[in-house]
Motif scaffolding. Structure first.
Motif, mmCIF file in Angstrom:
data_model
loop_
_atom_site.group_PDB
_atom_site.id
_atom_site.type_symbol
_atom_site.label_atom_id
_atom_site.label_comp_id
_atom_site.label_asym_id
_atom_site.label_seq_id
_atom_site.Cartn_x
_atom_site.Cartn_y
_atom_site.Cartn_z
ATOM 1 N N LYS A 65 0.850 -1.206 0.000
ATOM 2 C CA LYS A 65 0.000 0.000 0.000
ATOM 3 C C LYS A 65 0.882 1.251 0.000
ATOM 4 O O LYS A 65 0.603 2.221 -0.705
ATOM 5 C CB LYS A 65 -0.918 0.015 1.222
ATOM 6 N N THR B 200 -9.652 -6.030 -8.472
ATOM 7 C CA THR B 200 -9.442 -6.755 -7.222
ATOM 8 C C THR B 200 -10.005 -5.890 -6.097
ATOM 9 O O THR B 200 -10.019 -4.649 -6.201
ATOM 10 C CB THR B 200 -7.954 -7.046 -6.924
ATOM 11 N N GLU B 201 -10.451 -6.508 -5.033
ATOM 12 C CA GLU B 201 -10.982 -5.755 -3.897
ATOM 13 C C GLU B 201 -9.906 -4.865 -3.291
ATOM 14 O O GLU B 201 -10.184 -3.746 -2.834
ATOM 15 C CB GLU B 201 -11.541 -6.718 -2.848
ATOM 16 N N HIS B 202 -8.666 -5.373 -3.254
ATOM 17 C CA HIS B 202 -7.568 -4.612 -2.675
ATOM 18 C C HIS B 202 -7.365 -3.294 -3.425
ATOM 19 O O HIS B 202 -7.258 -2.223 -2.816
ATOM 20 C CB HIS B 202 -6.287 -5.450 -2.713
ATOM 21 N N SER C 77 -10.214 -0.853 -2.836
ATOM 22 C CA SER C 77 -10.146 -0.218 -1.520
ATOM 23 C C SER C 77 -9.189 0.966 -1.509
ATOM 24 O O SER C 77 -9.272 1.841 -0.655
ATOM 25 C CB SER C 77 -9.711 -1.238 -0.457
#
Length: 223
Positions: A174, A198-200, A203
């Protein structure tokens, strides 16, 4: 009823430095098979909105999915906890100090729903060659003197095509992506190409846009 695009015949790449129109991709985004991973073909692919993605025992597969996952640098989401990390001295960032090590770590990270890695020895060598030309770059995250995260991708001048990232400790990848987005924002880059959802990534502020919208932005940037 199956969508007709699923049955579109795939284009088989010859030695000619050419890709078919991306609108010919099937419903999954698969456009063509075969060819090679020479720097010239890879650069043409990325400038055309196409990227390679295949397993070790597969022929080379070329993709241009619809929709396309992108991150606009100005829209990077930084959570309250990540703001504390960014403001601390926990991590430091370097660029292009150990490209090969970054790509090796990306290849080792287990991916949900994937068996093995798509970063095959063939792919690794191809991106090392691109790195030597100055178009592929790595961003490395260090905790004290240990490499704990990073990412690599292709820099087209005003678009950065993210390929993969890894994290050996919490928040390291991140940190790398946020730092990348902040750097690109300061240089007025249009977007970071994240390829698929992707969810990552979501987010962190990435979003899906239509392939046509992505290609329009890419074409304007490339002129």
């Amino acid at each position: 009823m199956e969508k007709s695009g699923h049955f579109r015949p795939l284009y088989f790449i010859s030695d000619e430095l050419y890709f078919p129109p991306v609108e010919n991709a099937n419903i999954d985004g698969l456009l063509a098979v075969g060819g090679d991973l020479s720097p010239e073909r890879l650069i043409l692919a990325y400038k055309s909105g196409i990227f390679p993605w295949f397993n070790e025992n597969s022929v080379i597969l070329w993709w241009c999915p619809d929709p396309r996952m992108v991150l606009y640098p100005k829209k990077i989401k930084i959570s309250k906890s990540m703001r504390k990390v960014m403001g601390s001295n926990l991590f430091r960032l370097t660029k292009d100090t150990c490209f090969e090590t970054v790509i090796e770590n990306c290849a080792k990270i287990p991916r949900l729903g994937q068996e093995g890695t798509w970063i095959t020895p063939q792919m690794k060598n191809a991106y090392l060659a691109l790195h030597k030309t100055g178009i592929a770059h790595s961003y490395e995250v260090w905790k004290e003197n240990k490499l704990v995260g990073g990412l690599y991708g292709i820099d087209l001048g005003h678009v950065f095509c993210g390929e993969s990232m890894f994290s050996l400790t919490s928040n390291a990848s991140k940190f790398a992506l946020i730092k990348l987005a902040q750097e690109l924002d300061s240089k007025n880059y249009a977007l970071i190409d994240c390829q698929v959802y992707t969810e990552h990534l979501a987010s962190l502020g990435a979003e899906e846009i239509s392939r046509s919208s992505f290609l329009r932005q890419l074409k304007c940037i490339d002129q």
